[in-house]
Each structure stands twice: as C-alpha cells, then as structure tokens.
Design an enzyme around this catalytic site. Sequence first.
Site, mmCIF file in Angstrom:
data_model
loop_
_atom_site.group_PDB
_atom_site.id
_atom_site.type_symbol
_atom_site.label_atom_id
_atom_site.label_comp_id
_atom_site.label_asym_id
_atom_site.label_seq_id
_atom_site.Cartn_x
_atom_site.Cartn_y
_atom_site.Cartn_z
ATOM 1 N N ARG A 141 72.268 31.563 44.785
ATOM 2 C CA ARG A 141 71.688 31.238 43.409
ATOM 3 C C ARG A 141 71.451 32.574 42.805
ATOM 4 O O ARG A 141 71.051 32.674 41.545
ATOM 5 C CB ARG A 141 70.511 30.447 43.566
ATOM 6 N N TYR A 144 72.867 33.586 39.310
ATOM 7 C CA TYR A 144 72.100 33.159 38.143
ATOM 8 C C TYR A 144 70.828 33.768 38.079
ATOM 9 O O TYR A 144 70.228 34.197 36.826
ATOM 10 C CB TYR A 144 72.232 31.746 38.314
ATOM 11 N N VAL A 187 70.718 14.901 37.418
ATOM 12 C CA VAL A 187 70.871 13.825 36.390
ATOM 13 C C VAL A 187 72.140 13.202 36.118
ATOM 14 O O VAL A 187 72.366 12.158 35.976
ATOM 15 C CB VAL A 187 70.180 14.411 34.886
ATOM 16 N N TYR A 203 70.526 15.570 48.110
ATOM 17 C CA TYR A 203 70.843 16.551 48.889
ATOM 18 C C TYR A 203 69.574 16.871 49.803
ATOM 19 O O TYR A 203 68.348 16.722 49.329
ATOM 20 C CB TYR A 203 71.188 17.830 48.178
ATOM 21 N N THR A 209 61.106 18.661 44.745
ATOM 22 C CA THR A 209 60.473 17.937 43.328
ATOM 23 C C THR A 209 61.302 18.927 42.215
ATOM 24 O O THR A 209 61.558 20.031 42.321
ATOM 25 C CB THR A 209 59.197 17.919 43.190
ATOM 26 N N ARG A 210 61.359 18.115 41.054
ATOM 27 C CA ARG A 210 61.593 18.719 39.958
ATOM 28 C C ARG A 210 61.095 18.022 38.680
ATOM 29 O O ARG A 210 60.591 16.851 38.894
ATOM 30 C CB ARG A 210 63.140 18.553 39.667
ATOM 31 N N PRO A 272 65.174 25.432 45.387
ATOM 32 C CA PRO A 272 63.729 25.366 45.520
ATOM 33 C C PRO A 272 63.051 24.043 45.783
ATOM 34 O O PRO A 272 63.663 22.939 45.616
ATOM 35 C CB PRO A 272 63.529 25.603 44.008
#
Length: 311
Positions: A141, A144, A187, A203, A209-210, A272
């Site tokens: 990641r 990015y 989403v 996954y 959490t988001r 994360p």
Amino acid sequence: MKKILVTGGAGFIGSNLCERLLDENCSVICLDNLFTGKIENIQHLLSNPNFEFVEHDVVDPFSAKVDEIYNLACPASPPHYQFDPIKTFKTSVLGVLNMLELAQSCGARILQASTSEVYGDPKVHPQKETYWGNVNINGIRSCYDEGKRAAETLMCDFHRQNKIDIKIIRIFNTYGPRMDENDGRVVSNFIVQALKGEDITVYGDGTQTRSFCFVDDLIEGMIRMMNSENFTGPVNLGNDSERTINEFAQNILKITGSNSKIVYRPLPSDDPTQRRPDLTLAAEKLNWRPKTSLHDGLLKTIDYFKLKIKG
Ligand code: NAD
Ligand code: UDP
C-alpha cells in the site's frame, strides 16, 4: 465567473465535484488520463459551454489560466493503485508538483485530495489531524500512502517557501453514485455481489472497521474548504459512524434483500485494522458535518448500481 481546474475529474469523486461546481456557475476544466475515470461519468456535462474535458496525464506539466485547482488525479482503490505502483507514486508526487507549479504560474489556490491512508494502520483512534500515522514504507500500500504523504509535504513546502495558497483535505472512505462497478473497493464489491446474488467476499475475519461517507457530504466539505480563509488544513473529511466489515456486509444484505452468502477470503497485507475520523477540526473551521446516514446513502448508491447492472 470562477475558472476551476479539476484533475481526476472523470473519476468517481471528480465527476460529482465537476457537476456541483457547474451548478454553482463556475467554469470547469476537467483533466483526466482516463486510467480509472470514464467519459461516461462526465457525458452529461460535455454539452455545457462552461465545461471542458482535456485528456492529459498529471505526470506531465500542464498550463492554463485558472483561479482554483482541485487535485484529485490518482487511482484510489487498492487493486488499481497496486496495478502499476511506480506510476501511482509518480502520479501523486509529480502530479502535485506540476499542479503546484501551475498554481504558482497563475496565482491559483490549490486543494490537494489527501487521504486517511496517511495514518496507515493507526495506533491512535479516532484519527486527529495531529497524528503522524503508522505507515509501512515498503509494503504493497506504500506507493499510495507514501505518495500521498509526500504530496502533502510538497504542498506545505510550496506554501512556506513560495507562498502558494494551499488547502489539504484528508478524505476517509467515500461512496456513492459513479463508483466504478469493477473498482474493487468494499462498497462497490458488496453491492454488486448482493445484487447479482454472488458470494459477498469479506477479507480477513471482517472485524476490521471503516467509516463510510456519502459523496454529496464530502463534496460540500471540499467546497467549504476551498472557500475557507486563513486555514490551510490538513483537515479530515469523512463520516465518523464506524462499523466492522462484517456489520457492513449485513447492512448491504438487509437493504438489498439479497440471499447472497458471506464468504471469507485472505486479508491483504497491511490492511488497516481500524479507521474513524475525528471531525472536530472540520466542524470548528468549516462548520461542516456529514448529513447523510449510511442507510440513505446506500439506498441511493444501490439504485445507481441497479441501473448499471441492467445496462
Ligand atoms: P477514481 O479512481 O474514481 O478517480 C481518480 C481519477 O484520477 C480517475 O478519473 C483517473 O482516471 C484519474 N487519474 C489517475 N491517474 C491519473 C494521472 N496520472 N493523470 C490524470 N488523471 C489520472 O477515485 P476517487 O475515489 O474518485 O478518488 C479521487 C481522489 O480522492 C484520489 O486522489 C483519491 O486518492 C482521493 N481519495 C478518495 C477516497 C475514496 O474513498 N474514494 C478516499 C481518500 C482519498
Ligand atoms: N474488503 C473486503 N471485501 C472486499 C473488498 C474490501 O472485505 O471485497 C475490505 C478490505 O480488506 C478493507 C475494507 O474492506 O478492510 C475496505 O476496503 P477498501 O478497498 O474499500 O478501502 P481501504 O482498505 O482503502 O480503506
């Protein structure tokens, strides 16, 4: 009439922003290399005399005379930004450098679309702008995350050294109409899977959490930030209603009424474990808070995907 450049303007957030700016009687140049963006997203704007589309890569310099620049060009979904990580890094770093030089040449104000990913896998929760983050420098990641961190550094150095008028927003997971159906983000994946009756792919164990923000709320925050005075940011923009990915999958199943099964797949590395914006600064400086509940935002997004899938 304000003349505004939107890089990444044919993408998900960019096309929603172009539409809103045209509604506010601005003249808009939409610049995009169509890597993840699509003409289809801006088709309805092309006949507007105040709208111009330019196919261009931000890695190469660009010249124009504009009052404001919104720099959004950069793939945002992990599968897309990991497809060509070297290009992703160049897009963030050379892209913002070119846009800062453009801002300098024409005296424009510039807003950089940074990201919650600058906090990496955060050890501080919720995330405040003062937190410096916990980012792997060498992981999948990093192209990015580190590209966006370097872009913030360049923005701040151009401000201190060359007095460029800058604004930095850190966007947290945003969703809504014009997300690409094959984008790979949670989403779009879950909605499309639910509507097609396919397995919902969680996954890892789904306890990560988001916090999901509806695109119209984000756009309002972006415009307030651009129009703010004596405040450069960085400022978090997102929604602070946090849920696990398991809960999110259940939300989608309930709203779509789908019989899809939830299946578990390996967690990508460096994913994360938790993410929620602290929105105190946005409330204080921009008088902004997200207004759309996840339920209402998902209804609108699901309607959009229903039409897309029907073709
Ligand atoms: P998107 O992939 O739909 O849009 C990105 C756009 O940038 C696309 O139209 C793409 O073609 C264009 N682009 C990519 N590389 C380019 C290049 N080198 N030159 C010119 N154009 C290029 O993604 P999005 O969700 O709309 O994200 C827009 C911006 O917001 C990105 O900078 C992203 O990092 C940031 N952001 C988004 C989210 C989110 O949840 N959607 C979260 C944090 C930050
Ligand atoms: N995710 C998932 N299934 C999917 C796509 C994503 O469980 O089909 C997970 C992903 O591992 C992450 C979260 O959902 O924990 C959000 O992923 P997304 O790619 O949307 O955004 P980001 O990880 O950049 O926040």
